[in-house]
Write an enzyme that holds these catalytic residues in place. Structure first.
Site, PDB file in Angstrom:
ATOM      1  N   SER A  79      47.676  64.146 -43.437  1.00  0.00           N
ATOM      2  CA  SER A  79      46.069  63.816 -43.820  1.00  0.00           C
ATOM      3  C   SER A  79      45.567  64.954 -43.161  1.00  0.00           C
ATOM      4  O   SER A  79      44.477  65.608 -43.510  1.00  0.00           O
ATOM      5  CB  SER A  79      45.924  62.565 -44.177  1.00  0.00           C
ATOM      6  OG  SER A  79      44.416  62.360 -44.097  1.00  0.00           O
ATOM      7  N   LYS A  87      44.183  69.124 -43.937  1.00  0.00           N
ATOM      8  CA  LYS A  87      42.366  69.296 -43.957  1.00  0.00           C
ATOM      9  C   LYS A  87      41.811  70.683 -42.682  1.00  0.00           C
ATOM     10  O   LYS A  87      41.467  71.556 -43.098  1.00  0.00           O
ATOM     11  CB  LYS A  87      41.651  68.271 -43.805  1.00  0.00           C
ATOM     12  CG  LYS A  87      41.556  67.586 -45.225  1.00  0.00           C
ATOM     13  CD  LYS A  87      40.746  66.189 -44.781  1.00  0.00           C
ATOM     14  CE  LYS A  87      41.543  65.169 -44.008  1.00  0.00           C
ATOM     15  NZ  LYS A  87      41.245  63.631 -43.985  1.00  0.00           N
ATOM     16  N   ASP A 147      44.598  64.954 -50.806  1.00  0.00           N
ATOM     17  CA  ASP A 147      44.328  64.147 -49.790  1.00  0.00           C
ATOM     18  C   ASP A 147      43.343  62.902 -50.018  1.00  0.00           C
ATOM     19  O   ASP A 147      43.304  61.969 -49.881  1.00  0.00           O
ATOM     20  CB  ASP A 147      43.968  64.815 -48.363  1.00  0.00           C
ATOM     21  CG  ASP A 147      43.664  63.637 -47.143  1.00  0.00           C
ATOM     22  OD1 ASP A 147      44.473  63.025 -46.863  1.00  0.00           O
ATOM     23  OD2 ASP A 147      42.334  63.665 -46.872  1.00  0.00           O
ATOM     24  N   HIS A 188      39.168  68.287 -33.691  1.00  0.00           N
ATOM     25  CA  HIS A 188      39.183  67.284 -34.802  1.00  0.00           C
ATOM     26  C   HIS A 188      39.308  66.141 -34.072  1.00  0.00           C
ATOM     27  O   HIS A 188      40.237  66.009 -33.306  1.00  0.00           O
ATOM     28  CB  HIS A 188      40.239  67.437 -35.947  1.00  0.00           C
ATOM     29  CG  HIS A 188      40.330  66.178 -36.662  1.00  0.00           C
ATOM     30  ND1 HIS A 188      39.385  66.458 -37.960  1.00  0.00           N
ATOM     31  CD2 HIS A 188      41.017  65.095 -36.701  1.00  0.00           C
ATOM     32  CE1 HIS A 188      39.572  65.062 -38.732  1.00  0.00           C
ATOM     33  NE2 HIS A 188      40.614  64.234 -38.058  1.00  0.00           N
ATOM     34  N   ARG A 225      45.253  54.941 -50.116  1.00  0.00           N
ATOM     35  CA  ARG A 225      45.781  54.370 -49.128  1.00  0.00           C
ATOM     36  C   ARG A 225      44.816  53.378 -48.667  1.00  0.00           C
ATOM     37  O   ARG A 225      45.338  51.992 -48.009  1.00  0.00           O
ATOM     38  CB  ARG A 225      46.037  55.358 -48.112  1.00  0.00           C
ATOM     39  CG  ARG A 225      47.305  56.183 -48.399  1.00  0.00           C
ATOM     40  CD  ARG A 225      47.384  57.391 -47.486  1.00  0.00           C
ATOM     41  NE  ARG A 225      47.545  56.921 -45.694  1.00  0.00           N
ATOM     42  CZ  ARG A 225      46.813  57.687 -45.012  1.00  0.00           C
ATOM     43  NH1 ARG A 225      46.185  58.982 -45.337  1.00  0.00           N
ATOM     44  NH2 ARG A 225      47.046  57.359 -43.523  1.00  0.00           N
TER      45      ARG A 225
HETATM   46  N1  URA Z   1      41.831  60.616 -40.686  1.00  0.00           N
HETATM   47  C1  URA Z   1      42.169  61.371 -41.770  1.00  0.00           C
HETATM   48  O1  URA Z   1      41.812  62.282 -42.201  1.00  0.00           O
HETATM   49  N2  URA Z   1      43.417  60.719 -42.397  1.00  0.00           N
HETATM   50  C2  URA Z   1      44.017  59.586 -41.899  1.00  0.00           C
HETATM   51  O2  URA Z   1      45.039  59.369 -42.576  1.00  0.00           O
HETATM   52  C3  URA Z   1      43.545  59.017 -40.914  1.00  0.00           C
HETATM   53  C4  URA Z   1      42.361  59.430 -40.257  1.00  0.00           C
END
Ligand code: URA
Length: 422
Positions: free
Chosen positions: A183, A187, A161, A82, A168
């Site tokens: 967050s 995932k 999220d 990621h 946010r």
């Molecule tokens: N990427 C994400 O998935 N979440 C965040 O809060 C910031 C970057």
């Protein structure tokens, strides 16, 4: 339990329990907690921070809001990667086939671009026919047969999220290490991989603007991983300047092919080799030096490139018809000197405004639009040298040179890899 007490408790900088965090998130998902109440709680979190336990509870509660992908029918260890997001970040397109060519299974769920960052799924869709909407069965079958599959994120993974992230975004509450870490990790964990390598970007074109914060974010994500029994390694990399030589969709696919053909930018290639080596190291449980040798060998013998073509074919993409249409507009140097800075963020926003990215989620992307850089930071340039060009069928601004800083003195070279945390 009520949400006002929970907000007040966090405002007073007291630690929230699992039950309180679960209550706030679950009730928010059914609109019993309102946007303004969740915003107040998020702002209290941004200001007061979260303990390790609170971050773990939030991650867990968000995972529990949706489905967790079951990859147990994949043979072997699945390693995920990621990136925290950056300009011209086509790393996945190079790293994932390279790692798969070393016999580490890749089951990758990727996103689309939003804001100034591009998404792997949009880039792959610039290849005619490439199917990014695999069913769960197709996804797992392809991982087992080809060793790699890449599909679009399903709507059911971590819906909390999605809802909280959107809030946010419009309430000035993105910049909290605990919120970002939970967050991202919710995932990743819901996507079912056994082990995870994170590419944490730091610099002008990234969320984290300094190395200290990037290290804190990395270690927070590593700690979350440990509590879920997932091995996590974080590579911290420089995002002050565009990554590689291109920004766009089709053009980044071309750059990925160039990189896998040993014709890529040196710093970008180094980043890809480093990330791929750590993925192979944890995926095969072998020493990092052996993993590095294997990755370099598969880059040199083009097995990584072959695996990329195999992936494209397996997902119905037609690489023979791949081409990039559009007029080329050159950006020329207005003086002699050294290229010392490129305003990465502004250029990315400009390229997106020509159609390479979306302003809202329903916008249609022009895959051909892109930016190609001919010069790198530190290069000597003469007046009228072509620094790069824009590909578009629209009319472009003629003052794009303002995004390039040329000075008399050469700048020090910079490192692409700034740290490795595990
Ligand atoms: N990427 C994400 O998935 N979440 C965040 O809060 C910031 C970057």
């Amino acid at each position: 339990m009520n949400i006002i007490d929970i907000i007040s408790k966090k405002k007073d900088n007291k630690e929230l329990t699992y039950d309180e965090i679960k209550f706030a998130v679950d009730k928010y998902m059914i609109d019993e907690v309102k946007d303004y109440q969740m915003s107040a709680l998020l702002m209290a979190i941004v200001i007061n921070g979260m303990s390790d336990d609170e971050i773990y509870y939030l991650t867990k509660v968000m995972i529990e809001s949706g489905e967790v992908l079951d990859l147990s029918s994949v043979d072997g260890i699945v390693v995920d990667k990621h990136s925290t997001g950056g300009v011209g970040d086509k790393t996945s397109l190079v790293v994932l086939p390279l790692v798969a060519s070393c016999s580490v299974k890749i089951a990758k769920m990727s996103g689309r671009g939003l804001g100034f960052t591009g998404g792997t799924i949009d880039k792959l869709e610039s290849i005619e026919g490439f199917n990014v909407n695999l069913t769960k069965e197709e996804f797992i079958n392809k991982v087992n047969e080809v060793g790699i599959a890449i599909t679009s994120q399903t709507g059911n993974l971590v819906p909390a999220d999605k809802k909280i992230y959107a809030l946010r975004d419009v309430t000035g509450t993105t910049s909290s290490i605990g919120l970002i870490a939970s967050s991202i990790m919710s995932k990743k964990i819901a996507s079912g991989a056994d082990k995870i390598v994170l590419d944490v970007k730091v610099g002008k074109g990234a969320f984290m603007k300094n190395l200290d914060d990037a290290k804190k974010l990395s270690n927070t994500m590593i700690k979350i991983g440990k509590r879920f029994n997932k091995e996590v390694v974080a590579i911290i990399s420089n995002m002050d300047y565009p990554l590689g030589y291109s920004v766009g969709n089709a053009i980044e696919v071309k750059e990925a092919i160039d990189t896998l053909s040993l014709k890529g930018d040196i710093k970008f290639t180094k980043l890809c080799i480093t990330i791929a080596s750590y993925m192979v190291h944890i995926g095969k449980n072998i020493p990092i030096d052996d993993a590095f040798d294997m990755v370099v060998e598969n880059l040199n013998n083009k097995k990584g490139l072959e695996k990329f073509y195999e992936l494209i074919k397996s997902q119905n993409g037609n690489i023979e018809s791949f081409k990039i249409d559009g007029n080329r507009y050159e950006i020329k140097s207005n003086k002699n000197g050294y290229l010392v800075n490129i305003d990465t963020l502004s250029l990315a926003k400009y390229v997106n405004s020509l159609g390479a990215g979306r302003k809202s989620k329903d916008d249609i992307i022009d895959y051909n639009v892109g930016l190609v850089l001919n010069k790198k930071i530190g290069d000597e340039v003469s007046e009228n040298d072509v620094l790069g060009y824009i590909i578009t069928n629209k009319q472009i601004d003629d003052d794009l040179i303002k995004y390039f800083t040329i000075e008399n003195n050469k700048v020090d070279d910079y490192n692409i890899i700034l740290g490795i945390e595990k």
